[in-house]
Design an enzyme around this catalytic site. Structure first.
Site, PDB file in Angstrom:
ATOM      1  N   ASP A   1       0.765  -1.040   0.019  1.00  0.00           N
ATOM      2  CA  ASP A   1      -0.026   0.169  -0.014  1.00  0.00           C
ATOM      3  C   ASP A   1       1.013   1.390  -0.098  1.00  0.00           C
ATOM      4  O   ASP A   1       0.949   1.992   0.923  1.00  0.00           O
ATOM      5  CB  ASP A   1      -0.911   0.019   1.243  1.00  0.00           C
ATOM      6  CG  ASP A   1      -0.280  -0.130   2.546  1.00  0.00           C
ATOM      7  OD1 ASP A   1       0.777  -0.368   2.452  1.00  0.00           O
ATOM      8  OD2 ASP A   1      -0.898   0.322   3.720  1.00  0.00           O
TER       9      ASP A   1
ATOM     10  N   ASP B   1       6.914   1.345   1.826  1.00  0.00           N
ATOM     11  CA  ASP B   1       6.698   0.056   0.826  1.00  0.00           C
ATOM     12  C   ASP B   1       7.347   0.576  -0.206  1.00  0.00           C
ATOM     13  O   ASP B   1       7.917  -0.257  -1.070  1.00  0.00           O
ATOM     14  CB  ASP B   1       5.097   0.092   0.440  1.00  0.00           C
ATOM     15  CG  ASP B   1       4.101   0.130   1.662  1.00  0.00           C
ATOM     16  OD1 ASP B   1       3.663  -0.836   1.669  1.00  0.00           O
ATOM     17  OD2 ASP B   1       3.968   1.017   2.254  1.00  0.00           O
TER      18      ASP B   1
ATOM     19  N   ASN C   1      -2.444   2.606   3.880  1.00  0.00           N
ATOM     20  CA  ASN C   1      -1.891   4.012   3.895  1.00  0.00           C
ATOM     21  C   ASN C   1      -2.726   5.042   3.344  1.00  0.00           C
ATOM     22  O   ASN C   1      -2.947   6.059   3.858  1.00  0.00           O
ATOM     23  CB  ASN C   1      -0.506   3.988   3.654  1.00  0.00           C
ATOM     24  CG  ASN C   1       0.447   3.154   4.336  1.00  0.00           C
ATOM     25  OD1 ASN C   1       0.276   3.143   5.636  1.00  0.00           O
ATOM     26  ND2 ASN C   1       1.512   2.647   3.696  1.00  0.00           N
TER      27      ASN C   1
ATOM     28  N   THR D   1       3.245  -5.978   2.830  1.00  0.00           N
ATOM     29  CA  THR D   1       3.547  -4.794   3.505  1.00  0.00           C
ATOM     30  C   THR D   1       2.282  -3.708   4.026  1.00  0.00           C
ATOM     31  O   THR D   1       2.769  -2.471   4.297  1.00  0.00           O
ATOM     32  CB  THR D   1       4.870  -4.044   3.001  1.00  0.00           C
ATOM     33  OG1 THR D   1       4.306  -3.501   1.691  1.00  0.00           O
ATOM     34  CG2 THR D   1       6.085  -5.005   2.792  1.00  0.00           C
TER      35      THR D   1
ATOM     36  N   PHE E   1      -0.732  -0.420  12.987  1.00  0.00           N
ATOM     37  CA  PHE E   1      -1.792   0.285  11.778  1.00  0.00           C
ATOM     38  C   PHE E   1      -2.158  -0.902  10.872  1.00  0.00           C
ATOM     39  O   PHE E   1      -3.347  -1.365  10.525  1.00  0.00           O
ATOM     40  CB  PHE E   1      -1.141   1.183  11.126  1.00  0.00           C
ATOM     41  CG  PHE E   1      -1.769   1.727   9.931  1.00  0.00           C
ATOM     42  CD1 PHE E   1      -2.874   2.571   9.946  1.00  0.00           C
ATOM     43  CD2 PHE E   1      -1.667   1.401   8.432  1.00  0.00           C
ATOM     44  CE1 PHE E   1      -3.826   3.067   9.031  1.00  0.00           C
ATOM     45  CE2 PHE E   1      -2.548   1.920   7.499  1.00  0.00           C
ATOM     46  CZ  PHE E   1      -3.638   2.882   7.735  1.00  0.00           C
ATOM     47  N   ASN E   2      -1.188  -1.683  10.239  1.00  0.00           N
ATOM     48  CA  ASN E   2      -1.366  -2.585   9.306  1.00  0.00           C
ATOM     49  C   ASN E   2      -2.548  -3.838   9.809  1.00  0.00           C
ATOM     50  O   ASN E   2      -3.260  -4.174   9.038  1.00  0.00           O
ATOM     51  CB  ASN E   2      -0.212  -3.273   8.613  1.00  0.00           C
ATOM     52  CG  ASN E   2       0.623  -2.788   7.634  1.00  0.00           C
ATOM     53  OD1 ASN E   2      -0.014  -1.590   7.025  1.00  0.00           O
ATOM     54  ND2 ASN E   2       1.758  -3.003   7.365  1.00  0.00           N
TER      55      ASN E   2
ATOM     56  N   HIS F   1       9.946   0.560   8.100  1.00  0.00           N
ATOM     57  CA  HIS F   1       9.203  -0.771   8.392  1.00  0.00           C
ATOM     58  C   HIS F   1       9.494  -1.683   7.369  1.00  0.00           C
ATOM     59  O   HIS F   1       9.832  -2.723   7.517  1.00  0.00           O
ATOM     60  CB  HIS F   1       7.586  -0.372   8.767  1.00  0.00           C
ATOM     61  CG  HIS F   1       7.310   0.713   9.905  1.00  0.00           C
ATOM     62  ND1 HIS F   1       7.725   0.408  11.108  1.00  0.00           N
ATOM     63  CD2 HIS F   1       7.210   1.846   9.531  1.00  0.00           C
ATOM     64  CE1 HIS F   1       7.150   1.609  11.771  1.00  0.00           C
ATOM     65  NE2 HIS F   1       6.887   2.620  11.022  1.00  0.00           N
ATOM     66  N   ASP F   2       8.635  -1.438   6.216  1.00  0.00           N
ATOM     67  CA  ASP F   2       8.374  -2.496   5.192  1.00  0.00           C
ATOM     68  C   ASP F   2       9.540  -2.941   4.478  1.00  0.00           C
ATOM     69  O   ASP F   2       9.532  -4.166   4.249  1.00  0.00           O
ATOM     70  CB  ASP F   2       7.289  -1.935   4.076  1.00  0.00           C
ATOM     71  CG  ASP F   2       6.094  -1.490   4.828  1.00  0.00           C
ATOM     72  OD1 ASP F   2       5.731  -1.965   5.813  1.00  0.00           O
ATOM     73  OD2 ASP F   2       5.398  -0.486   4.011  1.00  0.00           O
TER      74      ASP F   2
END
Length: 315
Positions: A10, A15, A40, A126, A166-167, A240-241
């Site tokens: 996303d 990402d 996102n 992700t 969040f994800n 993160h991703d």
């Protein structure tokens, strides 16, 4: 031998960086398809971002397919305060991407790509897990074609609610379905991603790489750093991703613990919480490898090498 992956994402700053690393010239990964999901930002914006990033990378050979517009059960929720209105604020990107998405739905692309591959495929997720869960519901036997599901999501604490990341929070029902599917799942949650912060020092290192892709990543990281400072008072944006890709390239960078993970999806207070049984209190069958630590210095060096590999191929 290159490892075959499908990237379900996303985009999102992190990402975008994950895509760039995975698609680098000396990457050991082979991206079979990119699928997008609402997370996102709306799936339309995320798809546009994925197409623009592939265009920047010069990878018009990778297809992008549009996925879920909203979670399985609840309405869509976006993270504009972190990623901006476009989902990829910072760099200047075309309003209308040069590349176009395929006509096929993401879920069908995931199912077909898995079935057609001669070797097992790793799903790299992700964003929210809506597309992956839908594929598993529609065609449960695809699990035999999946080497692993490697995700960024969750953690033992939250960033969207006190306990939820969040994800996972966006679509906890989907996450629950994925964690119960019986496939090996590698989990990169906040516990580890918050160790890899793109501070000024890191961004300065990447500024030394003189190619358009590294410049683009620098712009992404500078924007991300500013929103993380504002919202979380952190000194850099966690990539993160990108941790999922760094792991698939060099697994020994990360300390992984084999454990049992459940997803809470019923409580209004803790919806989207990842219950990570690191101490084996519940004595349940282990269904995931959970990242607890990372060799930060080596992670940045690997990322630097991947970004530098674009030099030889971009004009």
């Amino acid at each position: 031998m290159s490892k075959k992956i499908i990237m379900d994402c996303d985009p999102g700053h992190d990402d975008a960086i994950a895509l760039i690393l995975a698609g680098a010239q000396n990457s050991p990964l082979d991206i079979l398809a990119v699928t997008t999901v609402a997370g996102n930002q709306s799936v339309e914006k995320n798809t546009k971002n994925a197409l623009n990033v592939l265009e920047v990378m010069g990878r018009d050979d990778i297809s992008v397919s549009v996925g879920a517009t909203r979670p399985l059960i609840k309405p869509a929720s976006f993270a504009s305060q972190i990623h901006g209105d476009s989902g990829l604020d910072g760099p200047k990107l075309p309003e209308v991407p040069a590349l176009k998405p395929t006509q096929k739905q993401a879920v069908d692309v995931i199912i077909e790509t898995l079935k057609q591959s001669k070797e097992p495929v790793t799903l790299v997720a992700t964003g929210p897990l809506t597309n992956i869960a839908t594929a598993l519901i529609k065609e449960p036997n695809i699990t035999q074609h999946i080497e692993s599901i490697t995700i960024m999501g969750g953690g033992t604490f939250g960033n969207w609610t006190p306990t939820a990341e969040f994800n996972i929070w966006v679509d906890a029902e989907a996450a629950k379905r994925v964690f119960e599917c019986g496939v090996c799942i590698n989990v990169f949650g906040l516990d580890v991603t918050h160790q890899v912060l793109a501070t000024d020092h890191v961004i300065d290192r990447f500024k030394q790489i003189k190619n358009p892709i590294a410049n683009f990543v620098v712009e992404l990281l500078e924007f991300f750093k500013s929103t993380y400072k504002t919202h979380f008072d952190m000194d850099g944006g966690p990539i993160h991703d990108a941790c999922t890709i760094l792991y698939l390239m060099q697994p020994d960078l990360f300390t992984m613990q084999h454990t049992h993970i459940d997803i809470e999806h019923q409580s209004p207070l803790t919806y989207g919480t990842m219950s990570v049984d690191l101490n084996d209190i519940m004595n349940k069958e282990k269904n995931a490898y959970f990242a607890t630590a990372v060799d930060v210095a080596s992670a940045w060096t690997l990322m630097e090498n991947m970004l530098a590999s674009y030099e030889k191929h971009t004009h």
